[in-house]
Enzyme design. Structure first.
Site, mmCIF file in Angstrom:
data_model
loop_
_atom_site.group_PDB
_atom_site.id
_atom_site.type_symbol
_atom_site.label_atom_id
_atom_site.label_comp_id
_atom_site.label_asym_id
_atom_site.label_seq_id
_atom_site.Cartn_x
_atom_site.Cartn_y
_atom_site.Cartn_z
ATOM 1 N N SER A 1 -23.198 36.439 54.067
ATOM 2 C CA SER A 1 -22.408 36.118 54.952
ATOM 3 C C SER A 1 -20.978 36.417 54.693
ATOM 4 C CB SER A 1 -22.375 35.218 55.420
ATOM 5 O OG SER A 1 -21.982 34.177 54.344
ATOM 6 N N ARG B 1 -29.742 40.046 29.212
ATOM 7 C CA ARG B 1 -28.997 40.087 30.318
ATOM 8 C C ARG B 1 -28.088 41.231 30.183
ATOM 9 N NH1 ARG B 1 -27.495 35.922 33.037
ATOM 10 N NH2 ARG B 1 -28.507 34.030 32.383
ATOM 11 N N MET C 1 -26.181 35.205 42.698
ATOM 12 C CA MET C 1 -26.825 34.335 41.721
ATOM 13 C C MET C 1 -27.245 34.459 39.785
ATOM 14 S SD MET C 1 -25.911 31.844 43.791
ATOM 15 C CE MET C 1 -26.847 30.678 43.267
ATOM 16 N N ARG C 2 -26.930 35.568 39.728
ATOM 17 C CA ARG C 2 -26.987 35.780 37.968
ATOM 18 C C ARG C 2 -25.629 34.920 37.543
ATOM 19 N NH1 ARG C 2 -31.267 38.246 35.591
ATOM 20 N NH2 ARG C 2 -29.678 39.088 34.245
ATOM 21 N N ILE C 3 -25.900 34.663 36.051
ATOM 22 C CA ILE C 3 -24.321 34.841 34.857
ATOM 23 C C ILE C 3 -23.889 36.970 34.733
ATOM 24 C CG2 ILE C 3 -23.089 34.023 33.008
ATOM 25 C CD1 ILE C 3 -24.656 31.465 33.682
ATOM 26 N N ASN D 1 -14.464 37.382 41.986
ATOM 27 C CA ASN D 1 -16.483 35.724 42.535
ATOM 28 C C ASN D 1 -15.419 34.888 43.606
ATOM 29 O OD1 ASN D 1 -19.085 34.619 42.711
ATOM 30 N ND2 ASN D 1 -17.970 32.811 40.990
ATOM 31 N N HIS E 1 -16.002 30.920 45.324
ATOM 32 C CA HIS E 1 -16.594 29.961 44.621
ATOM 33 C C HIS E 1 -16.106 28.703 45.935
ATOM 34 C CE1 HIS E 1 -18.449 26.879 42.122
ATOM 35 N NE2 HIS E 1 -17.876 25.856 42.692
ATOM 36 N N GLY F 1 -16.674 32.781 31.595
ATOM 37 C CA GLY F 1 -17.258 31.952 31.297
ATOM 38 C C GLY F 1 -17.751 31.541 33.013
ATOM 39 N N GLU G 1 -14.348 30.831 53.398
ATOM 40 C CA GLU G 1 -14.347 32.001 52.446
ATOM 41 C C GLU G 1 -14.476 32.878 53.070
ATOM 42 O OE1 GLU G 1 -18.602 31.437 49.918
ATOM 43 O OE2 GLU G 1 -18.202 29.342 50.789
HETATM 44 C C1 GRF Z 1 -20.972 31.284 49.141
HETATM 45 O O1 GRF Z 1 -20.996 29.843 49.815
HETATM 46 C C2 GRF Z 1 -20.086 31.213 48.231
HETATM 47 O O2 GRF Z 1 -19.655 30.938 48.206
HETATM 48 C C3 GRF Z 1 -21.050 31.047 46.939
HETATM 49 O O3 GRF Z 1 -22.421 31.505 47.083
HETATM 50 C C4 GRF Z 1 -22.862 31.621 49.009
HETATM 51 C C5 GRF Z 1 -23.012 32.915 49.132
HETATM 52 O O4 GRF Z 1 -23.466 32.561 50.462
HETATM 53 N N1 GRF Z 1 -21.148 31.901 45.445
HETATM 54 P P1 GRF Z 1 -23.469 34.626 51.172
HETATM 55 O O5 GRF Z 1 -24.839 34.750 50.391
HETATM 56 O O6 GRF Z 1 -22.616 34.931 50.784
HETATM 57 O O7 GRF Z 1 -23.487 33.812 52.910
#
Ligand code: GRF
Length: 205
Positions: free
Chosen positions: A13, A66, A95-97, A112, A114, A148, A179
């Site tokens: 999203s 990595r 969802m990866r560092i 990024n 958060h 970090g 966001e």
């Molecule tokens: C969001 O809450 C973002 O802050 C976090 O992961 C979520 C991703 O949501 N890092 P989407 O895939 O952008 O809908």
């Protein structure tokens, strides 16, 4: 023009809001490629419908380091013009560092988002952490990525009040709406060269 690469893992999203804002607000950046580390990320379909190129570099069964994985990402980014000289990489629910080598190569060119007011509640389940801690406010943070986890210089933050009775789900929904405004705005500032980095601070023109 600056080329944008967006890395996702799921819903997408934020990616959607970024792509739509670039068009609507004429942000001077070319959305060159969306890369997912998961084949079934819902965001991939959204990107394709918006006419943006997509690639999948599945990470599930990847056995290398990595950095070896990130090198695959970088080669796709570079193929689409998202280079360390002329690119911006946005992590949008990726969802990866990422490896220190990737961060170093694209120094101050990876951003990024958060779902908390950093430095409070870094890492996973940030909305749940804020509720359980008893915070009265949370929100979202757009920041540069350093080596970090959720620690790089902050570009923008947006505040959300935590209401009595909020659950992780209700709070996440209100934060997500913020966001969707903050991320495109940070990209606009970057694309218009309005962000200067000074130590761990950013100065917005
Ligand atoms: C969001 O809450 C973002 O802050 C976090 O992961 C979520 C991703 O949501 N890092 P989407 O895939 O952008 O809908």
């Amino acid at each position: 023009m600056l080329n944008l690469g967006i890395l996702i893992s799921g819903r997408g999203s934020n990616m959607e809001s970024i792509l739509k804002s670039i068009k609507r607000k004429k942000i001077p950046i070319n959305p060159a490629i969306v890369i997912s580390n998961k084949q079934d990320a819902r965001g991939l379909e959204i990107a394709r419908k918006l006419g943006i190129k997509t690639e999948v570099i599945e990470s599930k069964d990847f056995k290398g380091s990595r950095w070896e994985y990130d090198k695959k990402i970088i080669s796709v980014l570079e193929k689409h013009g998202v280079t360390p000289k002329n690119g911006l990489v946005c992590l949008a629910g990726f969802m990866r560092i990422i490896s220190p080598e990737f961060v170093k190569k694209y120094k101050n060119r990876i951003i990024n988002i958060h779902p908390a007011l950093l430095p409070a509640f870094p890492g996973l389940d940030a909305q749940k952490q804020a509720i359980e801690y008893g915070s009265k406010y949370s929100g979202c943070t757009v920041h540069f990525v350093d080596s970090g986890v959720d620690t790089g210089p902050i570009i923008l933050q947006s505040v959300v009040k935590i209401k009595k009775g909020d659950t992780e789900k209700t709070l996440s929904k209100r934060i997500l709406a913020k966001e969707h405004q903050a991320y495109p705005e940070a990209i606009r500032l970057f694309a218009e060269k309005k962000i200067k980095i000074s130590g761990r601070k950013t100065i917005i023109d």
